[in-house]
Scaffold this motif. Structure first.
Motif, short mmCIF file in Angstrom:
data_model
loop_
_atom_site.label_atom_id
_atom_site.label_comp_id
_atom_site.label_asym_id
_atom_site.label_seq_id
_atom_site.Cartn_x
_atom_site.Cartn_y
_atom_site.Cartn_z
N TYR A 1 48.07 37.12 34.77
CA TYR A 1 49.38 36.55 34.45
C TYR A 1 49.44 35.07 34.81
O TYR A 1 49.05 34.68 35.92
CB TYR A 1 50.44 37.31 35.24
CG TYR A 1 51.87 36.89 34.99
CD1 TYR A 1 52.61 37.46 33.97
CD2 TYR A 1 52.49 35.93 35.82
CE1 TYR A 1 53.94 37.08 33.75
CE2 TYR A 1 53.81 35.56 35.60
CZ TYR A 1 54.52 36.13 34.57
OH TYR A 1 55.82 35.76 34.36
N HIS A 2 49.90 34.27 33.86
CA HIS A 2 50.08 32.85 34.11
C HIS A 2 51.52 32.57 34.56
O HIS A 2 52.47 32.83 33.81
CB HIS A 2 49.78 32.04 32.84
CG HIS A 2 48.32 31.88 32.56
ND1 HIS A 2 47.84 31.24 31.44
CD2 HIS A 2 47.23 32.27 33.27
CE1 HIS A 2 46.51 31.24 31.47
NE2 HIS A 2 46.12 31.86 32.56
N SER A 3 51.65 32.05 35.77
CA SER A 3 52.99 31.77 36.31
C SER A 3 53.21 30.27 36.47
O SER A 3 52.26 29.48 36.38
CB SER A 3 53.17 32.45 37.66
OG SER A 3 52.30 31.88 38.62
N SER A 4 54.46 29.91 36.70
CA SER A 4 54.84 28.51 36.91
C SER A 4 54.35 27.62 35.78
O SER A 4 53.80 26.53 36.01
CB SER A 4 54.29 27.99 38.25
OG SER A 4 54.95 28.63 39.30
N VAL A 5 54.55 28.10 34.57
CA VAL A 5 54.12 27.35 33.40
C VAL A 5 55.06 27.76 32.27
O VAL A 5 55.73 28.79 32.34
CB VAL A 5 52.65 27.71 33.06
CG1 VAL A 5 52.53 29.14 32.61
CG2 VAL A 5 52.05 26.75 32.05
N GLU B 1 47.31 25.89 35.93
CA GLU B 1 46.85 24.55 36.30
C GLU B 1 45.87 24.61 37.46
O GLU B 1 45.07 23.71 37.66
CB GLU B 1 48.04 23.66 36.68
CG GLU B 1 49.03 23.53 35.55
CD GLU B 1 49.67 22.15 35.50
OE1 GLU B 1 49.59 21.43 36.50
OE2 GLU B 1 50.25 21.83 34.45
N VAL B 2 45.97 25.70 38.21
CA VAL B 2 45.05 25.90 39.33
C VAL B 2 43.84 26.72 38.87
O VAL B 2 42.70 26.34 39.08
CB VAL B 2 45.76 26.63 40.50
CG1 VAL B 2 44.78 26.88 41.64
CG2 VAL B 2 46.94 25.80 40.98
N PHE B 3 44.13 27.86 38.22
CA PHE B 3 43.04 28.70 37.71
C PHE B 3 43.57 29.54 36.57
O PHE B 3 44.42 30.41 36.77
CB PHE B 3 42.50 29.60 38.83
CG PHE B 3 41.18 30.24 38.48
CD1 PHE B 3 39.99 29.54 38.63
CD2 PHE B 3 41.13 31.54 37.98
CE1 PHE B 3 38.78 30.11 38.29
CE2 PHE B 3 39.91 32.12 37.64
CZ PHE B 3 38.74 31.41 37.81
N SER B 4 43.07 29.31 35.39
CA SER B 4 43.57 29.99 34.19
C SER B 4 42.58 31.04 33.69
O SER B 4 41.44 31.11 34.17
CB SER B 4 43.79 28.96 33.08
OG SER B 4 42.54 28.50 32.62
N ILE B 5 43.02 31.81 32.72
CA ILE B 5 42.13 32.81 32.12
C ILE B 5 40.92 32.11 31.47
O ILE B 5 39.82 32.64 31.45
CB ILE B 5 42.88 33.68 31.07
CG1 ILE B 5 42.03 34.87 30.61
CG2 ILE B 5 43.34 32.86 29.87
CD1 ILE B 5 41.89 35.97 31.61
N GLU B 6 41.15 30.91 30.98
CA GLU B 6 40.04 30.16 30.38
C GLU B 6 39.03 29.75 31.46
O GLU B 6 37.81 29.77 31.22
CB GLU B 6 40.59 28.92 29.66
CG GLU B 6 39.63 28.28 28.68
CD GLU B 6 39.10 29.24 27.61
OE1 GLU B 6 39.84 30.17 27.22
OE2 GLU B 6 37.95 29.07 27.19
N ASP B 7 39.55 29.40 32.63
CA ASP B 7 38.65 29.09 33.74
C ASP B 7 37.81 30.31 34.10
O ASP B 7 36.61 30.20 34.35
CB ASP B 7 39.45 28.65 34.98
CG ASP B 7 40.16 27.31 34.76
OD1 ASP B 7 39.61 26.47 34.03
OD2 ASP B 7 41.25 27.13 35.31
N GLY C 1 43.00 33.56 48.90
CA GLY C 1 44.24 32.82 49.10
C GLY C 1 45.50 33.66 49.08
O GLY C 1 46.60 33.13 49.20
N VAL C 2 45.35 34.98 48.94
CA VAL C 2 46.54 35.83 48.99
C VAL C 2 47.02 35.89 50.45
O VAL C 2 46.28 36.31 51.33
CB VAL C 2 46.23 37.25 48.45
CG1 VAL C 2 47.38 38.20 48.73
CG2 VAL C 2 45.92 37.17 46.97
N ARG C 3 48.25 35.43 50.68
CA ARG C 3 48.76 35.33 52.05
C ARG C 3 50.11 36.03 52.18
O ARG C 3 51.06 35.50 52.76
CB ARG C 3 48.88 33.84 52.45
CG ARG C 3 47.56 33.09 52.51
CD ARG C 3 46.70 33.57 53.66
NE ARG C 3 45.40 32.90 53.70
CZ ARG C 3 44.31 33.34 53.08
NH1 ARG C 3 44.36 34.46 52.35
NH2 ARG C 3 43.17 32.70 53.18
#
Length: 159
Positions: free
Chosen positions: A55-59, A16-22, A33-35
Motif C-alpha cells: 500500500y502506498h500512503s501519504s501520496v 517516496e521512501v520505498f515504492s513497489i517499483e523500488d 523500521g516498524v516501531r
DNA sequence: GCCAACGTTGGC
DNA sequence: GCCAACGTTGGC
C-alpha cells in the motif's frame, strides 16, 4: 502442523521512501523500521509464503500498488541497535530485541493503482482495517475474501 | 498545510 | 493507574 494464522497482510509504505517499483528493482528487501507494537506483532505472525498487499500512503492518490511475498520470517531489527539509523531505539536491547523485521520479495505490480477511493467504494471490502477511519496501523492482517477481492479489482482478468 | 485519530510518555 | 500533553500518521 498447527492451525495457520492469517496468510494475507497489508503493509504501508510511502512511495517516496520505498515504492513497489523500488521493490521490483530490488527484488527483495528487509522490512525494517516498524516501531509500533501492534504492527510488530503482526510482523511476527507472518509466515514464509504469506502474500502481502503493498500500500502506498501519504501520496496522492493513496492505494494498493502491488503484491509482495514473505520470504523470511521475523528476526531482530538490527537498525534499532544502530545509533546512526533513523530507526535507532535505545530501548531495544540486542539481548532482548524489542523490534523485528521480515524479508519480502516482489511478486507483482498491479497494472494500475487500486486507489483507496475505489477500495472504499466496494461494498465487498467493508471492514478492511485499512479502510477504518483513523487507522494508522502500518502492518495489518487481511481476510482472504478481502485479499481475493482486492486482487480481482486490481486485475480484472486474473489468469 | 491542516487536523483527526491514535499511541506513547511522564507527572502525579 | 489515570490522564493530559505530546508526537506521529496519513487522508484530505
Amino acid at each position: 502442523m498447527a492451525k495457520q494464522k492469517s496468510q494475507y497482510w497489508l503493509v504501508k509504505s510511502e512511495p517516496e521512501v520505498f515504492s513497489i517499483e523500488d521493490l521490483k528493482k530490488k527484488k527483495r528487501t528487509s522490512w525494517e523500521g516498524v516501531r509500533n507494537y501492534q504492527a510488530r506483532n503482526n510482523l511476527k505472525a507472518m509466515r514464509e509464503g504469506d502474500l502481502v498487499l503493498f500500500y502506498h500512503s501519504s501520496v496522492d492518490p493513496p492505494g494498493i500498488s502491488g503484491l509482495a511475498r514473505v520470504v523470511k520470517e521475523a528476526y531482530p531489527d538490527h537498525f534499532a541497535f544502530d545509533r546512526k539509523s533513523k530507526y535507532f531505539d535505545a530501548k531495544s536491547d540486542p539481548a532482548a530485541p524489542r523490534w523485528f523485521m521480515v524479508d519480502v520479495e516482489f511478486v507483482e505490480r498491479f497494472p494500475a493503482l487500486l486507489t483507496l477511493e475505489r477500495l472504499k467504494a466496494d461494498s465487498k471490502l467493508a471492514g478492511m482495517v485499512v479502510l477504518q477511519k483513523g487507522s494508522r496501523l502500518s502492518v495489518q492482517p487481511v481476510e482472504k475474501t478481502h485479499f481475493d477481492r482486492a486482487c480481482r479489482l486490481a486485475r480484472p482478468k486474473p489468469t
